[in-house]
Write a protein that holds these residues in place. Structure first.
Motif, PDB file in Angstrom:
ATOM      1  N   LYS A  37       0.824  -1.207   0.000  1.00  0.00           N
ATOM      2  CA  LYS A  37       0.000   0.000   0.000  1.00  0.00           C
ATOM      3  C   LYS A  37       0.861   1.260   0.000  1.00  0.00           C
ATOM      4  CE  LYS A  37      -3.600   2.393   2.640  1.00  0.00           C
ATOM      5  NZ  LYS A  37      -4.448   2.378   3.854  1.00  0.00           N
ATOM      6  N   GLU A  40       2.600   1.776  -3.397  1.00  0.00           N
ATOM      7  CA  GLU A  40       1.718   2.284  -4.437  1.00  0.00           C
ATOM      8  C   GLU A  40       1.455   3.770  -4.265  1.00  0.00           C
ATOM      9  OE1 GLU A  40      -1.666  -0.235  -4.080  1.00  0.00           O
ATOM     10  OE2 GLU A  40      -0.815  -1.841  -5.326  1.00  0.00           O
ATOM     11  N   GLU A  41       1.402   4.224  -3.028  1.00  0.00           N
ATOM     12  CA  GLU A  41       1.119   5.628  -2.767  1.00  0.00           C
ATOM     13  C   GLU A  41       2.314   6.534  -3.052  1.00  0.00           C
ATOM     14  OE1 GLU A  41      -0.172   5.776   1.257  1.00  0.00           O
ATOM     15  OE2 GLU A  41      -2.230   5.169   0.809  1.00  0.00           O
ATOM     16  N   ASP A  42       3.520   6.021  -2.795  1.00  0.00           N
ATOM     17  CA  ASP A  42       4.676   6.919  -2.828  1.00  0.00           C
ATOM     18  C   ASP A  42       5.955   6.095  -2.843  1.00  0.00           C
ATOM     19  OD1 ASP A  42       6.665   8.764  -2.315  1.00  0.00           O
ATOM     20  OD2 ASP A  42       5.936   9.312  -0.327  1.00  0.00           O
ATOM     21  N   GLY A 169       3.953   7.946  -7.571  1.00  0.00           N
ATOM     22  CA  GLY A 169       2.975   7.197  -6.790  1.00  0.00           C
ATOM     23  C   GLY A 169       1.583   7.776  -6.905  1.00  0.00           C
ATOM     24  N   SER A 170       0.585   6.988  -6.500  1.00  0.00           N
ATOM     25  CA  SER A 170      -0.810   7.396  -6.620  1.00  0.00           C
ATOM     26  C   SER A 170      -1.141   8.599  -5.747  1.00  0.00           C
ATOM     27  CB  SER A 170      -1.728   6.224  -6.256  1.00  0.00           C
ATOM     28  OG  SER A 170      -1.505   5.813  -4.911  1.00  0.00           O
ATOM     29  N   PHE A 171      -0.405   8.778  -4.634  1.00  0.00           N
ATOM     30  CA  PHE A 171      -0.667   9.911  -3.745  1.00  0.00           C
ATOM     31  C   PHE A 171      -0.539  11.225  -4.505  1.00  0.00           C
ATOM     32  CE2 PHE A 171       0.968  13.246  -0.941  1.00  0.00           C
ATOM     33  CZ  PHE A 171      -0.033  13.298   0.006  1.00  0.00           C
ATOM     34  N   GLN A 173      -0.788  11.629  -7.727  1.00  0.00           N
ATOM     35  CA  GLN A 173      -1.775  11.710  -8.792  1.00  0.00           C
ATOM     36  C   GLN A 173      -3.116  12.182  -8.254  1.00  0.00           C
ATOM     37  OE1 GLN A 173      -1.763   7.774 -10.451  1.00  0.00           O
ATOM     38  NE2 GLN A 173       0.337   7.921 -11.205  1.00  0.00           N
ATOM     39  N   LYS A 174      -3.417  11.858  -6.976  1.00  0.00           N
ATOM     40  CA  LYS A 174      -4.689  12.239  -6.385  1.00  0.00           C
ATOM     41  C   LYS A 174      -4.739  13.726  -6.065  1.00  0.00           C
ATOM     42  CE  LYS A 174      -4.538   9.115  -3.119  1.00  0.00           C
ATOM     43  NZ  LYS A 174      -4.886   8.314  -1.930  1.00  0.00           N
TER      44      LYS A 174
END
Length: 275
Positions: A37, A40-42, A169-171, A173-174
Protein backbone atom coordinates in the motif's frame (compact mmCIF):
# COMPACT_ATOMS: atom_id res chain seq x y z
CA UNK A 1 21.18 -7.00 17.40
CA UNK A 2 20.30 -5.88 13.88
CA UNK A 3 23.11 -3.33 13.91
CA UNK A 4 25.76 -5.85 14.99
CA UNK A 5 24.74 -8.35 12.33
CA UNK A 6 24.82 -5.74 9.58
CA UNK A 7 28.06 -4.14 10.78
CA UNK A 8 29.70 -7.56 10.76
CA UNK A 9 28.48 -8.07 7.18
CA UNK A 10 29.96 -4.71 6.16
CA UNK A 11 26.65 -3.09 5.20
CA UNK A 12 27.01 0.63 4.56
CA UNK A 13 24.41 3.42 4.48
CA UNK A 14 24.55 5.40 1.21
CA UNK A 15 23.45 9.02 0.93
CA UNK A 16 20.63 9.69 -1.54
CA UNK A 17 22.73 11.59 -4.15
CA UNK A 18 25.30 8.75 -4.21
CA UNK A 19 22.57 6.12 -4.57
CA UNK A 20 20.93 8.14 -7.35
CA UNK A 21 24.23 8.36 -9.22
CA UNK A 22 24.80 4.60 -8.94
CA UNK A 23 21.32 3.86 -10.28
CA UNK A 24 21.71 6.36 -13.12
CA UNK A 25 25.02 4.78 -14.12
CA UNK A 26 23.47 1.32 -14.10
CA UNK A 27 25.51 0.15 -11.11
CA UNK A 28 22.62 -0.35 -8.69
CA UNK A 29 18.90 -0.94 -8.30
CA UNK A 30 16.66 0.16 -5.43
CA UNK A 31 14.28 -2.20 -3.63
CA UNK A 32 11.55 -0.67 -1.46
CA UNK A 33 10.58 -2.95 1.44
CA UNK A 34 7.60 -0.91 2.66
CA UNK A 35 4.13 -2.45 2.46
CA UNK A 36 2.44 -2.77 -0.92
CA UNK A 37 0.00 0.00 0.00
CA UNK A 38 2.76 2.45 0.93
CA UNK A 39 4.71 1.59 -2.21
CA UNK A 40 1.72 2.28 -4.44
CA UNK A 41 1.12 5.63 -2.77
CA UNK A 42 4.68 6.92 -2.83
CA UNK A 43 8.02 5.44 -3.95
CA UNK A 44 11.35 6.27 -5.56
CA UNK A 45 11.17 6.35 -9.34
CA UNK A 46 12.29 3.03 -10.92
CA UNK A 47 12.47 1.26 -7.55
CA UNK A 48 10.90 -2.20 -7.22
CA UNK A 49 8.76 -3.57 -4.40
CA UNK A 50 9.48 -6.47 -2.04
CA UNK A 51 7.41 -5.83 1.11
CA UNK A 52 8.99 -6.92 4.39
CA UNK A 53 5.59 -6.59 6.05
CA UNK A 54 2.11 -7.33 4.69
CA UNK A 55 -1.43 -6.33 5.61
CA UNK A 56 -2.98 -8.33 8.43
CA UNK A 57 -5.59 -10.68 7.01
CA UNK A 58 -8.63 -10.80 9.29
CA UNK A 59 -12.42 -10.78 9.01
CA UNK A 60 -12.40 -7.53 10.98
CA UNK A 61 -10.26 -4.60 9.89
CA UNK A 62 -7.54 -3.91 12.45
CA UNK A 63 -6.42 -0.32 12.55
CA UNK A 64 -3.62 1.56 14.28
CA UNK A 65 -4.41 5.14 15.26
CA UNK A 66 -2.32 7.88 13.70
CA UNK A 67 -1.98 9.86 10.47
CA UNK A 68 -3.45 13.11 9.19
CA UNK A 69 -6.21 12.63 6.62
CA UNK A 70 -9.84 13.04 7.58
CA UNK A 71 -9.36 14.44 11.09
CA UNK A 72 -9.11 11.01 12.72
CA UNK A 73 -7.33 8.47 10.52
CA UNK A 74 -5.42 5.24 10.72
CA UNK A 75 -2.56 3.27 9.29
CA UNK A 76 -2.82 -0.19 7.89
CA UNK A 77 -2.14 -2.93 10.44
CA UNK A 78 0.70 -5.15 9.19
CA UNK A 79 2.62 -8.27 10.11
CA UNK A 80 5.87 -9.87 8.91
CA UNK A 81 5.71 -11.17 5.36
CA UNK A 82 6.79 -14.85 5.42
CA UNK A 83 7.50 -14.70 1.67
CA UNK A 84 9.75 -11.64 1.87
CA UNK A 85 13.07 -13.31 0.93
CA UNK A 86 11.42 -15.14 -1.97
CA UNK A 87 9.79 -11.92 -3.25
CA UNK A 88 13.08 -10.06 -2.89
CA UNK A 89 14.96 -12.61 -5.00
CA UNK A 90 12.27 -12.45 -7.67
CA UNK A 91 12.42 -8.63 -7.67
CA UNK A 92 16.20 -8.51 -8.19
CA UNK A 93 16.35 -11.38 -10.66
CA UNK A 94 18.53 -10.30 -13.53
CA UNK A 95 20.32 -7.60 -11.53
CA UNK A 96 23.61 -9.44 -12.04
CA UNK A 97 26.51 -7.74 -10.29
CA UNK A 98 24.58 -4.56 -9.52
CA UNK A 99 24.43 -3.35 -5.93
CA UNK A 100 20.97 -3.77 -4.41
CA UNK A 101 20.04 -0.76 -2.27
CA UNK A 102 17.26 -1.30 0.28
CA UNK A 103 14.97 1.51 1.34
CA UNK A 104 11.77 2.24 3.26
CA UNK A 105 9.92 5.43 4.09
CA UNK A 106 12.10 6.48 7.07
CA UNK A 107 15.19 4.47 6.28
CA UNK A 108 17.08 4.67 9.54
CA UNK A 109 20.87 4.62 9.48
CA UNK A 110 23.91 2.46 10.13
CA UNK A 111 25.94 5.51 11.07
CA UNK A 112 26.96 6.22 14.65
CA UNK A 113 28.35 9.72 14.09
CA UNK A 114 26.92 13.10 13.16
CA UNK A 115 28.55 15.92 11.21
CA UNK A 116 28.15 19.52 12.36
CA UNK A 117 27.53 22.43 9.98
CA UNK A 118 31.23 23.20 10.25
CA UNK A 119 32.15 19.71 9.13
CA UNK A 120 33.22 18.35 12.51
CA UNK A 121 32.41 14.71 13.24
CA UNK A 122 30.97 13.73 16.62
CA UNK A 123 29.95 10.43 18.19
CA UNK A 124 26.24 10.51 18.99
CA UNK A 125 25.27 8.45 22.08
CA UNK A 126 21.76 8.07 20.65
CA UNK A 127 23.25 6.48 17.53
CA UNK A 128 25.35 3.92 19.36
CA UNK A 129 23.70 1.21 17.25
CA UNK A 130 22.58 3.42 14.39
CA UNK A 131 18.83 3.98 14.05
CA UNK A 132 16.80 0.87 13.29
CA UNK A 133 14.12 0.83 10.58
CA UNK A 134 12.03 -1.50 8.44
CA UNK A 135 14.67 -1.55 5.71
CA UNK A 136 17.47 -2.40 8.17
CA UNK A 137 15.46 -5.23 9.71
CA UNK A 138 14.74 -6.49 6.20
CA UNK A 139 18.45 -6.22 5.42
CA UNK A 140 19.26 -8.39 8.44
CA UNK A 141 16.87 -11.06 7.15
CA UNK A 142 18.61 -11.03 3.76
CA UNK A 143 22.08 -11.19 5.31
CA UNK A 144 20.98 -14.16 7.43
CA UNK A 145 19.81 -15.83 4.21
CA UNK A 146 23.23 -15.33 2.63
CA UNK A 147 22.36 -12.55 0.16
CA UNK A 148 25.29 -10.47 -1.09
CA UNK A 149 25.95 -7.13 -2.79
CA UNK A 150 23.64 -5.20 -0.48
CA UNK A 151 23.61 -1.55 0.60
CA UNK A 152 21.23 0.67 2.54
CA UNK A 153 19.73 4.05 1.66
CA UNK A 154 20.58 6.32 4.58
CA UNK A 155 17.41 8.07 5.74
CA UNK A 156 15.29 6.13 3.25
CA UNK A 157 12.69 7.73 1.00
CA UNK A 158 12.54 10.80 3.23
CA UNK A 159 16.19 11.60 2.53
CA UNK A 160 15.58 11.00 -1.20
CA UNK A 161 12.84 13.63 -1.14
CA UNK A 162 15.04 15.98 0.90
CA UNK A 163 17.55 15.77 -1.96
CA UNK A 164 14.70 16.62 -4.39
CA UNK A 165 15.18 13.40 -6.36
CA UNK A 166 12.36 11.83 -8.43
CA UNK A 167 9.47 10.07 -6.68
CA UNK A 168 6.19 8.78 -8.08
CA UNK A 169 2.98 7.20 -6.79
CA UNK A 170 -0.81 7.40 -6.62
CA UNK A 171 -0.67 9.91 -3.74
CA UNK A 172 0.73 12.58 -6.08
CA UNK A 173 -1.78 11.71 -8.79
CA UNK A 174 -4.69 12.24 -6.38
CA UNK A 175 -3.62 15.72 -5.26
CA UNK A 176 -4.18 17.55 -8.50
CA UNK A 177 -6.39 20.37 -9.73
CA UNK A 178 -9.10 21.48 -7.33
CA UNK A 179 -8.22 18.60 -4.94
CA UNK A 180 -5.03 20.47 -4.02
CA UNK A 181 -6.91 23.56 -2.79
CA UNK A 182 -6.81 23.82 1.00
CA UNK A 183 -3.64 21.78 1.44
CA UNK A 184 -0.84 23.06 3.68
CA UNK A 185 2.42 22.55 1.83
CA UNK A 186 6.14 23.24 2.10
CA UNK A 187 7.96 24.25 -1.08
CA UNK A 188 11.71 24.30 -1.57
CA UNK A 189 13.00 27.59 -3.02
CA UNK A 190 16.48 27.48 -4.51
CA UNK A 191 17.07 31.21 -3.95
CA UNK A 192 16.07 30.91 -0.29
CA UNK A 193 17.89 27.61 0.19
CA UNK A 194 15.03 26.55 2.45
CA UNK A 195 11.49 25.14 2.63
CA UNK A 196 8.71 27.72 2.92
CA UNK A 197 5.32 26.73 4.32
CA UNK A 198 2.02 27.96 2.96
CA UNK A 199 -1.48 27.06 1.80
CA UNK A 200 -2.82 26.31 -1.69
CA UNK A 201 -5.66 28.81 -2.17
CA UNK A 202 -6.71 28.18 -5.78
CA UNK A 203 -6.15 26.08 -8.89
CA UNK A 204 -5.35 28.35 -11.83
CA UNK A 205 -5.36 25.73 -14.58
CA UNK A 206 -2.53 24.44 -16.78
CA UNK A 207 -0.82 22.95 -13.72
CA UNK A 208 -0.56 26.26 -11.88
CA UNK A 209 -1.70 26.97 -8.32
CA UNK A 210 -2.06 30.06 -6.16
CA UNK A 211 -0.16 29.64 -2.89
CA UNK A 212 -0.12 31.99 0.11
CA UNK A 213 3.17 31.43 1.95
CA UNK A 214 3.37 32.24 5.65
CA UNK A 215 6.39 34.52 5.23
CA UNK A 216 5.26 36.34 2.08
CA UNK A 217 2.63 39.06 1.82
CA UNK A 218 1.32 38.30 -1.66
CA UNK A 219 0.10 35.04 -3.14
CA UNK A 220 2.27 33.38 -5.76
CA UNK A 221 1.18 31.52 -8.88
CA UNK A 222 3.46 28.59 -9.61
CA UNK A 223 3.75 24.98 -10.69
CA UNK A 224 4.12 22.62 -7.75
CA UNK A 225 7.05 20.40 -8.65
CA UNK A 226 6.33 17.22 -6.67
CA UNK A 227 10.05 16.76 -6.01
CA UNK A 228 10.20 20.17 -4.35
CA UNK A 229 6.84 20.06 -2.57
CA UNK A 230 5.89 18.42 0.71
CA UNK A 231 2.16 17.89 1.22
CA UNK A 232 1.61 18.43 4.94
CA UNK A 233 -2.13 18.23 5.63
CA UNK A 234 -5.44 19.54 4.34
CA UNK A 235 -7.38 22.21 6.16
CA UNK A 236 -11.14 22.28 6.04
CA UNK A 237 -14.10 23.84 7.73
CA UNK A 238 -14.71 23.13 11.40
CA UNK A 239 -17.06 20.17 11.68
CA UNK A 240 -19.75 19.98 14.37
CA UNK A 241 -21.39 16.76 15.51
CA UNK A 242 -24.87 16.38 17.00
CA UNK A 243 -25.19 17.37 20.67
CA UNK A 244 -24.57 14.61 23.19
CA UNK A 245 -27.34 13.77 25.69
CA UNK A 246 -27.33 15.97 28.78
CA UNK A 247 -26.60 12.98 30.99
CA UNK A 248 -23.75 11.70 28.83
CA UNK A 249 -20.56 10.99 30.81
CA UNK A 250 -17.80 13.53 30.45
CA UNK A 251 -15.01 12.44 28.12
CA UNK A 252 -11.46 12.43 29.48
CA UNK A 253 -9.28 15.44 28.80
CA UNK A 254 -8.23 15.18 25.13
CA UNK A 255 -4.66 14.80 24.03
CA UNK A 256 -3.16 17.08 21.35
CA UNK A 257 -4.69 16.35 17.96
CA UNK A 258 -7.81 14.69 19.39
CA UNK A 259 -11.31 16.25 19.37
CA UNK A 260 -12.10 18.28 22.47
CA UNK A 261 -15.35 18.45 24.45
CA UNK A 262 -16.79 21.86 25.22
CA UNK A 263 -20.07 22.89 26.86
CA UNK A 264 -22.26 25.41 25.10
CA UNK A 265 -25.80 26.35 26.10
CA UNK A 266 -25.80 23.45 28.57
CA UNK A 267 -25.10 20.98 25.79
CA UNK A 268 -21.93 19.17 24.93
CA UNK A 269 -20.65 19.23 21.38
CA UNK A 270 -17.56 17.75 19.82
CA UNK A 271 -15.48 20.19 17.79
CA UNK A 272 -12.77 19.06 15.39
CA UNK A 273 -10.11 21.78 15.35
CA UNK A 274 -8.08 22.79 12.33
CA UNK A 275 -4.93 20.77 11.79
Amino acid sequence: SVYERLAKAGIASLDAPDAFKMVKEGKAIIVDVDSKKKFEEDHIENSVSAPFRKAVETDVKLRVKGGLSGGISSEEATELNPDFVKMFKEAVQGAGEKTVILTCSRGGTMRTEVVSKRGKVFKDPQLKNGRESVSLRAMAALVDDGCKNLAHLNGGNDSWKEAKLPVIGSFFQKIQGEDAVGWRIATYFEEEGDWLKGKVTAFKGDGKYAVKYDTKEAEEDLNLDMNKTRWLNKQGETKKLEPLPADAPYIQRPRPGRPKMVRKNNQKRVFFPYF
